[in-house]
Design an enzyme around this catalytic site. Structure first.
Site, PDB file in Angstrom:
ATOM      1  N   GLU A 108      82.319  44.105 -16.988  1.00  0.00           N
ATOM      2  CA  GLU A 108      83.645  43.556 -17.302  1.00  0.00           C
ATOM      3  C   GLU A 108      84.610  44.721 -17.221  1.00  0.00           C
ATOM      4  OE1 GLU A 108      86.790  43.240 -18.260  1.00  0.00           O
ATOM      5  OE2 GLU A 108      86.380  43.014 -20.413  1.00  0.00           O
ATOM      6  N   GLU A 127      91.937  47.992 -12.779  1.00  0.00           N
ATOM      7  CA  GLU A 127      91.260  49.032 -13.562  1.00  0.00           C
ATOM      8  C   GLU A 127      90.072  49.601 -12.771  1.00  0.00           C
ATOM      9  OE1 GLU A 127      90.633  47.662 -17.596  1.00  0.00           O
ATOM     10  OE2 GLU A 127      92.779  47.353 -17.917  1.00  0.00           O
TER      11      GLU A 127
END
Lengths: 655, 655
Positions: free
Chosen positions: A455, A464
């Site tokens: 995740e 990210e």
């Protein structure tokens, strides 16, 4: 008195309701009458409407400054500032062809605002521009704004738009087409989007289309003025509003827009009936002995009724109140190590982990048939294990499906590793889970995984650097192994967001205009449906594939919206965890009750006005360097913007 | 070798002519052939056109950097930089739908420019964008420009525009309409008007309208490439150009645009004839022993012939060469005292004083009939006498008309007063002229004047505060007295001026974008006729009149121009000295041979693109405070700009 209280939304300014009044040189009496009548503030003229500077000068030989308004001593400073909004003389016409009227208007405008400023009023209501042009009005207001301390100026704008979808670009000059938004847009552009200039919408008896109304909620609207003649009369003789007007008011309440009632009493209200009963209102009819009931009281009661009948604010919204329209820089989880507090917040998002557990369960069942459940041990690696929530979700999935699992928990943050070891002891997972303190991009795995769980998603999916991390981790995934998530897609949506734009502008530099921000949108108008931008699949089979991406999007704003100002783009993501199990914040498919991600906002250095029928074309690049990844973006239609964030000069994510 | 010398214009870069060549890995031979053939530089490919990065990588396993071009040692550094313009591979297509081609193009572009930069070339020629969009191409070039030292990038743009006057705003997407200027405008806007990005125009055999060509002269065009197939053949079999092409080339020469000849020899040139004779050229046919005549030599000779047949630069133009496109801050003659050097320059402008003498002479004759010439003495006051040129002009007018004159010379600059006293002695004017050392706004005159003579005009007429000064001086003008000048009017004209825009932008602040500059326009395109802005009359009879002014102008750019970028407004003035005697710099009525005033330039912070058929609407204010006067300006159509110079924050003239 306030319109009432809404649970969870006690700080909402829109519970205060005002009333527009005529000029009265006895301000204390005017105020007392209206406050006792139930209103929270008055919007009252400060100067006799008969005043004209040009008449004065000729009659007294040029001193020029006369007592044109009452004394500041008639009210206390706090009364002035809490209960009075100054109404600038409505005869002013700063764009008149008549030079004398123009000069008189200019002098009076400056005098009235100087007086209001002397009284420390919170706001003044400026009259609506009179003609098709407003350049001189805008210039004068702009001059005034440069030296104004804290006072807000509310420019009155009638909420009207004619319905011709297809018009030639220069018909703004013509009389047949009218969209008051364009007047506002010209006015505020001439004044460089000054943050003390906002809008007071005059709500008329007929309303433009829903799309056309919606764009206003991204504009700095502070007040909505409703004339009593926009009300209908219900069966019992009381004022009420059409369904569309009711919806508009609810939206106003939701966007902290204050209501001001204006005009005369129109309805012939039955006497003797308790108004409180008529709408089931909580307001007590404050009948002070000997004082007459306020002629607009039944209108106020109706507004209060609408306010109070709103649903209470949902718990998640309440939790996120403090984040509304607050710009946050996105995390750099790869370069920086997350703090305990951040883990704490994320781990509370149970919805997210339930989705992961569902995805892992489905993958386990697909991978190991029931008959082999007791013999085959699936190797699952959680890459970016943090303090262990995905390890827990995976183990629960194994238990739920009766599959045997061997888990590796790979984590680069040494601080999280400490917590992981402790978790293993507490839960008795020492035999099931191997902790690996390493960056997944350089870990030398002792065996290959069946399932890779991660995740690493940001608000914009790949922002990210999930793709770069999983490219590294893919080395130790079996050829036929499964990655959870198996793909994710980012989305873009053009928005009007004047509050965000002004917050960025206040930094007075380029860097802030070329940065993407995580933000809980509130005073934002979404102008079209979102469109997909970049998709990443895992595992990625092509060896030549780079993570550089380029997409061109073409948005068509519904023509009944009218023109609109695009301050930038809202960004979202949706992720396929495994098969039909997805997770995301793209509004049309957003996973409910999940709070780990706010949307992201990509600003434009110069807001772009898009006229009906002209497409908005935007280009987005995901660029990869040796030490960083960054986005560049730019618009090419209706006209070209600069390319934002060239070479990642302002905003980048470190590898 | 150069095309020749033009008298007075020796530094003009356009005397150098280049030739576009094919790829040749023997660069020394290529260069020698073309330099000996008479050309000054070659535009030559630096890399084998067969090179593709994607092919390379797969064949040698990924080192990626191969010797893709010849050695830098084959030419000396000065040969590279003086004689070679790098031609970037023309197969590049950075906006192709084919991702592989796009990536190959991107890598190659970066490699070729890095190589050219390593060779210290002065410029590279970028291939023309291939499709209707160029966003990715623009982004890559923009990235490159951020780190490029001194090299110029010339973007090749075909000089073509289809002729549909009236089109819908979004038909840019369609195939039927084509205006290559729009491609250029999008490209440079995406790249934020980078000063190292310029244009090389491909001149085709048919040319767009004159208006459409004219807008390019305000753009940063560095080169015009003429293919041999755009030439015609004259009666004697030699290449020549159409009249319109000839005019275009003359304009190119006048705007320092270099010519590059490309293509193959088309005409079947008669052998044995001396080319020099054929066009009366000064060039010697540099027939080096054993070397073949360059196949494009007759084209070059023709270009040289065009260059040499231009008229020599007029003396005034020659004098003003050093001021071309150089931004000067306007004088503040009221706040600051002028220096001797400034007086010296102004006094040389004999044309100006001849006009003043004519005006005074006419006024004297009107005021004093012939029969009273010997009895009546006219009182004439020169306000702002400086070192006396207007005193001289007035006395000469009196002598010329046989009128008796008493002169007061009023001057506030004590340094000029010294010179005035000396002048009186030298000329023997002591009895005719009274010197008054005072500011005309506060002088207490001993008698009233018949004629008030002043020259307080700036490039924009009232911008050196002539109105305020003459308001002061009017106190001592007789009721029926005459002011010379009797009126003056300022003018505005929208211009494309990318050089000026970039010079202003380089300061990186707001102040420079909100300042008006005195400038000798050169690389500027005037887009419409000028329009009058403000007029001041003297004497001014109305007592209520203020010097505040507001004007709204509406410019219609000829539709055959196509779209154009407005960087700001050229300002001029015209002044009525007396009756039919005028003085001014407004182009259509400009007083010839006068050099005291260059035009003024009012910039726009963001250049505005104006599309055909859409009016350009601009507002200008002249604002008066207690200690300063300033202008504010802003555009409201095609879209609104900010109001410039709010409250005179950036630019003002002190009272």
């Amino acid at each position: 008195m306030t319109l009432g209280e809404r649970q969870g939304d006690e700080k909402n300014d829109s519970k205060y309701c005002g009333v527009e009044t005529e000029f009265n040189d006895d301000m204390p009496q005017l105020l007392s009458l209206n406050i006792h009548g139930g209103f929270d503030f008055v919007v009252a003229p400060l100067m006799d409407p008969a005043y004209r500077p040009s008449l004065l000068v000729s009659s007294n030989g040029g001193s020029g400054v006369l007592p044109f308004a009452g004394s500041d001593l008639v009210l206390s400073p706090s009364q002035w500032s809490s209960h009075v909004v100054g109404k600038i003389s409505s005869w002013l016409d700063l764009d008149s062809e008549d030079e004398m009227l123009r000069r008189d208007s200019e002098i009076t405008l400056k005098q009235e605002i100087a007086w209001a400023s002397h009284l420390s009023l919170q706001a003044c209501l400026l009259p609506a521009p009179k003609g098709v042009t407003c350049a001189n009005y805008a210039r004068c207001v702009n001059q005034i704004l440069q030296n104004l301390s804290n006072m807000q100026l509310w420019l009155r704008i009638p909420l009207e738009k004619s319905d011709d979808g297809n018009r030639s670009p220069n018909s703004m000059q013509g009389e047949e087409h009218r969209d008051s938004w364009e007047m506002w847009n010209s006015f505020r552009t001439l004044g460089e989007h000054h943050s003390q200039l906002s809008v007071a919408l005059d709500v008329l008896s007929s309303l433009p289309s829903v799309n056309s109304l919606a764009r206003w909620f991204g504009e700095p609207v502070r007040a909505a003025i409703i004339n009593s003649n926009s009300f209908l009369t219900n069966a019992r003789g009381y004022p009420c509003l059409s369904k569309r007007h009711q919806n508009l008011l609810t939206e106003c309440f939701n966007h902290s827009i204050q209501i001001v009632i204006s005009g005369q009493q129109m309805q012939n209200i039955p006497t003797g009936t308790s108004v409180s009963n008529s709408h089931n209102s909580n307001n007590q009819s404050e009948g002070v002995e000997g004082m007459q009931r306020h002629p607009l009281r039944s209108y106020l009661d109706y507004i209060a009724y609408l306010y109070q009948k709103m649903d209470p604010l949902p718990e998640q919204e309440r939790f996120e109140l403090g984040y509304r329209d607050y710009l946050q820089s996105p995390l750099q989880p790869l370069m920086d190590n997350l703090e305990a507090q951040t883990y704490e917040t994320f781990e509370k998002d149970t919805t997210k982990y339930i989705q992961y557990q569902r995805a892992v369960a489905k993958a386990l069942v697909d991978r190991v048939p029931d008959e082999k459940a007791s013999t085959i041990t699936t190797v699952l690696m959680v890459v970016g294990a943090g303090r262990g929530p995905l390890v827990r979700a995976s183990l629960q999935a194994a238990e739920e499906t009766g599959r045997k699992l061997k888990v590796y928990a790979v984590e680069k943050n040494p601080n999280a590793i400490v917590t992981l070891h402790s978790l293993l002891k507490i839960e008795g997972w020492e035999k099931l889970v191997t902790i690996v303190s390493s960056d997944m991009r350089c870990w030398d795995a002792p065996e290959k995984a069946d399932i890779l769980v991660s995740e690493l998603l940001g608000s914009f999916g790949d922002n990210e650097l999930s793709p770069e991390c999983l490219d590294g981790a893919q080395r130790f995934l079996k050829e036929d192994g499964i990655s959870i998530p198996s793909s994710y897609t980012s989305f873009f949506q053009p928005v009007t967001a004047s509050k965000l734009y002004n917050d960025i502008k206040s930094h007075k530099d380029l860097v802030h205009f070329e940065t993407a921000y995580v933000v809980k949108f509130h005073r934002v108008a979404r102008l079209t449906s979102p469109q997909p931008v970049f998709t990443f699949n895992h595992p990625e089979d092509s060896t030549r594939k780079s993570n550089h991406r380029y997409t061109k999007l073409r948005f068509e704003i519904p023509t009944d919206t009218g023109s609109a100002l695009v301050h930038g783009f809202a960004g979202y993501f949706d992720s396929v965890l495994y098969k039909d199990v997805h997770l995301g914040i793209e509004p049309s498919t957003a996973t409910p009750n999940m709070f780990s991600w706010f949307p992201i906002f990509f600003p434009l250095r110069t807001p772009m006005c898009v006229q009906p029928g002209i497409p908005l074309e935007v280009h987005i690049w995901r660029c990869c360097g040796t030490s960083k990844v960054w986005y560049e973006w730019g618009v090419t239609s209706p006209s070209s913007s600069p390319i934002h964030n060239c070479n990642g000069r302002s905003y980048w994510v470190g590898l």
